[in-house]
Design a protein around this motif. Structure first.
Motif, short mmCIF file in Angstrom:
data_model
loop_
_atom_site.label_atom_id
_atom_site.label_comp_id
_atom_site.label_asym_id
_atom_site.label_seq_id
_atom_site.Cartn_x
_atom_site.Cartn_y
_atom_site.Cartn_z
N ALA A 127 0.79 -1.32 -0.28
CA ALA A 127 -0.23 -0.09 -0.13
C ALA A 127 0.86 1.22 -0.14
CB ALA A 127 -0.84 0.09 1.26
N CYS A 128 2.11 1.18 0.68
CA CYS A 128 2.80 2.37 0.78
C CYS A 128 3.44 2.68 -0.74
CB CYS A 128 3.95 1.85 1.62
SG CYS A 128 3.77 1.96 3.42
N LEU A 129 3.75 1.66 -1.36
CA LEU A 129 4.56 1.99 -2.52
C LEU A 129 3.31 2.48 -3.48
CD1 LEU A 129 7.10 -0.93 -3.49
CD2 LEU A 129 7.02 1.09 -1.92
N TYR A 130 2.07 1.80 -3.38
CA TYR A 130 0.75 2.23 -4.21
C TYR A 130 0.73 3.52 -4.29
CZ TYR A 130 -3.13 0.94 -6.93
OH TYR A 130 -4.29 0.95 -8.03
N ALA A 131 0.64 3.92 -2.84
CA ALA A 131 0.41 5.49 -2.38
C ALA A 131 1.65 6.37 -3.07
CB ALA A 131 0.20 5.85 -1.15
N LEU A 132 2.69 5.94 -3.10
CA LEU A 132 3.81 6.67 -3.41
C LEU A 132 3.84 6.55 -5.14
CD1 LEU A 132 7.07 5.60 -1.37
CD2 LEU A 132 5.82 7.62 -1.33
N ASP A 133 3.12 6.05 -5.73
CA ASP A 133 3.10 5.88 -7.11
C ASP A 133 2.11 6.91 -7.63
OD1 ASP A 133 4.81 4.23 -8.11
OD2 ASP A 133 3.69 2.50 -7.97
N MET A 134 1.09 7.30 -6.63
CA MET A 134 -0.01 8.30 -6.84
C MET A 134 0.45 9.63 -7.25
SD MET A 134 -2.91 6.72 -4.27
CE MET A 134 -4.04 8.00 -4.64
N GLU A 135 -0.17 10.33 -8.27
CA GLU A 135 0.39 11.56 -8.65
C GLU A 135 -0.06 12.60 -7.63
OE1 GLU A 135 -0.23 12.84 -12.70
OE2 GLU A 135 0.99 11.15 -13.23
N ASN A 136 -1.40 12.48 -7.32
CA ASN A 136 -1.95 13.62 -6.19
C ASN A 136 -2.88 12.80 -5.03
OD1 ASN A 136 -2.88 15.99 -5.27
ND2 ASN A 136 -4.43 16.25 -6.78
N PRO A 137 -2.12 12.04 -4.31
CA PRO A 137 -2.84 11.44 -3.36
C PRO A 137 -3.45 12.31 -2.26
CG PRO A 137 -0.45 11.49 -2.94
CD PRO A 137 -0.34 12.14 -4.18
N PRO A 138 -4.52 11.78 -1.78
CA PRO A 138 -5.24 12.71 -0.56
C PRO A 138 -4.13 12.69 0.53
CG PRO A 138 -6.63 10.57 -1.21
CD PRO A 138 -5.18 10.62 -1.79
N CYS A 196 -11.18 0.33 10.28
CA CYS A 196 -10.99 1.41 9.26
C CYS A 196 -11.93 1.37 8.21
CB CYS A 196 -9.41 1.30 8.95
SG CYS A 196 -8.22 1.91 9.95
N ASP A 197 -12.33 2.36 7.49
CA ASP A 197 -12.95 2.52 6.22
C ASP A 197 -11.89 2.63 5.33
OD1 ASP A 197 -14.08 2.89 3.82
OD2 ASP A 197 -15.89 3.98 4.86
N SER A 198 -11.39 1.67 4.48
CA SER A 198 -10.31 2.03 3.50
C SER A 198 -10.55 2.15 2.35
CB SER A 198 -9.09 0.61 3.84
OG SER A 198 -8.97 0.42 4.96
N SER A 199 -12.09 2.30 1.94
CA SER A 199 -12.52 2.59 0.70
C SER A 199 -11.89 3.62 0.00
CB SER A 199 -14.02 2.74 0.77
OG SER A 199 -14.27 3.83 1.52
N LEU A 200 -11.28 4.56 0.49
CA LEU A 200 -10.63 5.72 -0.27
C LEU A 200 -9.32 5.12 -1.03
CD1 LEU A 200 -10.37 8.72 -1.07
CD2 LEU A 200 -9.16 8.93 1.29
N LEU A 201 -8.50 4.38 -0.38
CA LEU A 201 -7.27 3.88 -1.02
C LEU A 201 -7.76 2.76 -2.05
CD1 LEU A 201 -4.40 3.75 -1.27
CD2 LEU A 201 -4.09 2.00 0.58
N ARG A 202 -8.86 2.09 -1.74
CA ARG A 202 -9.35 0.98 -2.40
C ARG A 202 -9.87 1.62 -3.66
NH1 ARG A 202 -10.28 -4.51 0.65
NH2 ARG A 202 -10.50 -5.10 -1.48
N PHE A 235 -8.70 3.63 -5.55
CA PHE A 235 -7.57 3.94 -6.40
C PHE A 235 -6.98 2.85 -6.88
CE2 PHE A 235 -7.73 8.12 -3.83
CZ PHE A 235 -7.91 8.69 -4.55
N GLY A 236 -7.49 1.65 -6.29
CA GLY A 236 -6.93 0.37 -6.81
C GLY A 236 -6.40 -0.39 -6.20
N TRP A 237 -5.88 -0.19 -4.80
CA TRP A 237 -5.21 -1.01 -3.91
C TRP A 237 -5.98 -2.08 -3.24
CZ3 TRP A 237 -5.89 -1.96 1.30
CH2 TRP A 237 -4.98 -2.48 2.00
N ALA A 238 -5.43 -3.30 -2.96
CA ALA A 238 -6.47 -4.33 -2.14
C ALA A 238 -5.30 -5.07 -1.40
CB ALA A 238 -7.41 -5.12 -3.35
N PRO A 239 -5.94 -5.55 -0.21
CA PRO A 239 -4.84 -6.43 0.39
C PRO A 239 -5.06 -7.78 -0.28
CG PRO A 239 -7.06 -6.21 1.41
CD PRO A 239 -7.04 -5.34 0.54
N ALA A 240 -3.82 -8.55 0.12
CA ALA A 240 -3.76 -9.75 -0.70
C ALA A 240 -3.62 -11.06 0.22
CB ALA A 240 -2.24 -9.87 -1.67
N ILE A 241 -3.36 -10.71 1.52
CA ILE A 241 -3.16 -11.73 2.66
C ILE A 241 -4.32 -11.97 3.60
CG2 ILE A 241 -1.39 -12.72 4.17
CD1 ILE A 241 0.52 -10.83 2.77
N ASP A 242 -4.98 -12.94 3.51
CA ASP A 242 -6.02 -13.29 4.36
C ASP A 242 -5.70 -13.57 5.68
OD1 ASP A 242 -7.70 -16.07 2.98
OD2 ASP A 242 -6.17 -15.88 4.99
#
Ligand code: GDP
Length: 317
Positions: free
Chosen positions: A221-232, A277-283, A285-292
């Motif tokens: 998620a950190c790398l995902y956020a760092l890839d965003m041009e204009n993150p919240p 947490c409501d993580s719908s904002l980051l989600r 933008f396309g991020w999703a967790p992979a490990i249940d």
């Protein structure tokens, strides 16, 4: 992502920082800067400024923090506030002075009011009183994310924050007094299994609800956020799945194969009743967790056993 940039990961020996370093390595980043505590004390303004001025990273990820579970926090709110506010203020200002264009600050979902509507959205910030057991830590992290927001607005630097939910996984702290609930339970059940103890003492009532995220999911998620041009300015990062502390205990008992009976110690605190947490904002933008959670716990138990065998279990920070 631009793998030719120079990335500084503050706190690379911690659970979060080491996961971010592994994620950057997986992407093939050529230059990952780190500093040990002996080389750089982030609570010290002069040495933090000097380090940034000398090394001049392009991007900084601030994963350094004094962290602990409910026991450690409630016993030492002064230390948690002081150390974490110093780390936040020193790193953000030193990065700005060293012309660091991008900085990702990491906090925790305990920044939100104790009685925030659940699932907790980012706009619940500062709408009510904080949970007392970790108020010091929360105030420091709120200051850190506000520093990022204000430096971004005032100085035009791209400094922004992620607020992860309760984390667990590789490199966690297994100290049963100061640690978080999930690694502590793994250790307690493993100790009971290997010693043949008939009972395991857990804290509180078992009824509080918590959400858990594997640290490798956070690192992505950190790398995902760092890839965003204009993150919240601020985004939550969670798995979206809630369990009671009692359910968590049963999952861990199953994963460890321990047969001891659980005793709930009601003299110990429950902490906040619910923290999802409501993580719908980051989600969005396309991020999703992979490990249940079951998979992550099973992996973590294996890693814990390997660390026990190798004598490398982390106890404290
Ligand atoms: P929190 O999520 O910030 O409150 O911190 P923790 O990760 O320490 O989780 C605390 C929750 O787990 C509380 O509801 C505790 O009562 C419960 N809990 C049950 N057993 C334990 C234990 O052995 N250690 C810890 N830290 N918490 C426990």
């Amino acid at each position: 992502m631009d793998t030719s940039l120079r990335y500084f990961v503050a706190g690379h020996r911690g659970m979060v920082g080491s996961a971010v370093v592994r994620a950057l390595q997986r992407r093939g980043c050529a230059s990952i800067l780190t500093a040990t505590h002996a080389d750089l004390d982030l609570t010290d303004q002069a040495s933090t400024r000097a380090w940034f001025a000398e090394h001049r990273p392009d991007v900084a990820v601030i994963a350094a923090a004094k962290v602990g579970g409910i026991g450690a926090n409630s016993a030492a709110n002064a230390t948690f506030l002081y150390e974490n506010i110093m780390i936040a203020a020193n790193t953000v200002e030193a990065a700005y002075r060293a012309d660091v264009k991008r900085l990702l600050f990491l906090g925790s979902s305990c920044i939100y009011p104790r009685m925030a509507p659940q699932p907790i959205r980012e706009d619940a910030l500062l709408t009510g009183a904080l949970e007392k057991t970790n108020e010091g830590y929360a105030l420091a992290k709120i200051s850190g994310l506000k520093l990022c927001e204000f430096y971004r607005k005032q100085f035009g630097v791209l400094y922004h924050s992620l607020m992860p939910t309760n984390l667990y996984g590789t490199g966690d702290n297994y100290d049963v007094v100061g640690g978080h609930v999930l690694p502590t339970m793994i250790r307690k059940f493993e100790v009971a299994r290997t010693t043949g103890a008939k009972t395991v003492d857990l804290w509180g009532s078992g009824t509080p609800l918590r959400e858990f995220l594997h640290v490798d999911d956070l690192a992505e998620a950190c790398l995902y956020a760092l890839d965003m041009e204009n993150p919240p300015d601020l985004m939550n990062v969670g798995s979206g799945r809630e369990v009671t502390i009692r359910q968590l205990a049963e999952m861990i008992r199953t994963a460890t194969g321990c047969e001891a009976e659980i005793r709930w110690d009601s003299t110990k605190p429950d902490g906040t009743p619910r923290k999802l947490c409501d993580s719908s904002l980051l989600r969005s933008f396309g991020w999703a967790p992979a490990i249940d959670l079951e998979e992550g716990i099973a992996k973590t138990v294996i890693e814990y056993r390997e660390a026990v065998a190798a004598g490398t279990v982390r106890l404290g920070h």
